[in-house]
Design an enzyme around this catalytic site. Sequence first.
Site, PDB file in Angstrom:
ATOM      1  N   LYS A 156       0.841  -1.203   0.000  1.00 54.73           N
ATOM      2  CA  LYS A 156       0.000   0.000   0.000  1.00 54.73           C
ATOM      3  C   LYS A 156       0.876   1.253   0.000  1.00 54.73           C
ATOM      4  O   LYS A 156       0.649   2.194  -0.754  1.00 54.73           O
ATOM      5  CB  LYS A 156      -0.930  -0.005   1.230  1.00 54.73           C
ATOM      6  CG  LYS A 156      -2.084  -0.990   1.067  1.00 54.73           C
ATOM      7  CD  LYS A 156      -2.835  -1.246   2.364  1.00 54.73           C
ATOM      8  CE  LYS A 156      -3.843  -2.376   2.162  1.00 54.73           C
ATOM      9  NZ  LYS A 156      -4.491  -2.840   3.373  1.00 54.73           N
ATOM     10  N   GLN A 170      -4.474  -1.464   9.517  1.00 52.62           N
ATOM     11  CA  GLN A 170      -4.349  -2.807   8.932  1.00 52.62           C
ATOM     12  C   GLN A 170      -4.942  -3.851   9.889  1.00 52.62           C
ATOM     13  O   GLN A 170      -4.589  -3.917  11.055  1.00 52.62           O
ATOM     14  CB  GLN A 170      -2.860  -3.108   8.660  1.00 52.62           C
ATOM     15  CG  GLN A 170      -2.623  -4.408   7.916  1.00 52.62           C
ATOM     16  CD  GLN A 170      -3.248  -4.430   6.520  1.00 52.62           C
ATOM     17  OE1 GLN A 170      -3.133  -3.476   5.762  1.00 52.62           O
ATOM     18  NE2 GLN A 170      -3.935  -5.510   6.195  1.00 52.62           N
ATOM     19  N   ASP A 220     -11.179   3.192   3.526  1.00 51.24           N
ATOM     20  CA  ASP A 220     -11.554   1.775   3.376  1.00 51.24           C
ATOM     21  C   ASP A 220     -13.067   1.635   3.212  1.00 51.24           C
ATOM     22  O   ASP A 220     -13.555   0.597   2.771  1.00 51.24           O
ATOM     23  CB  ASP A 220     -11.133   0.987   4.635  1.00 51.24           C
ATOM     24  CG  ASP A 220      -9.907   0.130   4.385  1.00 51.24           C
ATOM     25  OD1 ASP A 220      -9.608  -0.143   3.206  1.00 51.24           O
ATOM     26  OD2 ASP A 220      -9.260  -0.275   5.372  1.00 51.24           O
TER      27      ASP A 220
END
Length: 302
Positions: free
Chosen positions: A54, A98, A121
């Site tokens: 990422k 995460q 997200d």
Amino acid sequence: MTATLIKGTEIREQILEEITAEVAQIKEQHGVVPGLVTILIGENPASISYVTLKIKTAHRVGFHEVQDSQPVDISEADLLALIEKYNNDDAINGILVQLPLPKHIDEKKVLNAIDPDKDVDGFHPVNVGRLMIGGDEVKFPPCTPAGIQEMIVRAGVETKGAEVVVVGRSNIVGKPIANMMLQKGVGANSTVTIVHTGTKDLAAHCKRADILIVAAGVPDLVKPEWIKEGACVIDVGVNRVGEKISEKTGKKIAILKGDVDFEAAKEIAGYITPVPGGVGPMTITMLMLNTLKSLKFKLGVA
Ligand code: NAP
């Protein structure tokens, strides 16, 4: 018939180039670039490799990227305080924690602490609600479903009036993609059915689908005889079915299989995504797009 392959690896490259160009333009016009922070707790090797990818992608498209690694024994209160710090940081437009988190930390509490306007997200209940309402309300569609819709659109598959069948009803794939495909708008306007383990005749539902989206996590669940001739088949499943030695690196790597019997299905479908190299590469790409959108919303140029 041999299906057209919808390759996530190729679409990713197109989208990342588009993002890079837009970031450069915003930088020139407004003097800012999108900022993404990834918060990593502990040293889970899979999490480290996801976060690394990422950050690498964020760097590639010209973002300001921050990797914040914290020890596995960080307290919940300290993690919540860290999120609050980034909520108030003007240079950060997207916050990504995460998952999974260590057992002593309440995952829901942590995700709900992220400012919905930085929740790239798309997991915060506010963004889930916005997605449900649809239209202009949507800010950050969750990344995997957003990637699926983008692939369908870029492949030129007609969605208006299409029978879409989604196998799986998870909160991260099945429910949101079903919701997105039923909205009145471009790349959607479909008639949607969701099937799951409580469904009576899975095969009959799948066979009706013009667009079949499979996110069950069961290797080869969908048989070729369940597929309508010419259908668009999106295989979201990533199942580890063994290990092999990589020809490139000489290291052990996982053998991955999707939820669809690919070899047989590609002779019946009109379009199909491979595993690996299909939906997989789209998720991080859409995370970059959401982070760019976050800055554009802030600047009033979205
Ligand atoms: P999940 O939370 O385990 O949900 C799976 C869903 O499939 C559930 O709704 C389940 O039904 C349904 N299902 C399972 N077996 C079934 C069967 N035999 N018949 C009918 N329905 C069945 O999984 P997920 O998180 O959505 O992920 C699904 C797959 O996509 C996994 O392989 C995952 O690795 C992959 N994935 C890939 C990406 C990516 O490529 N970027 C991202 C996310 C997920 P019930 O609700 O009735 O249990």
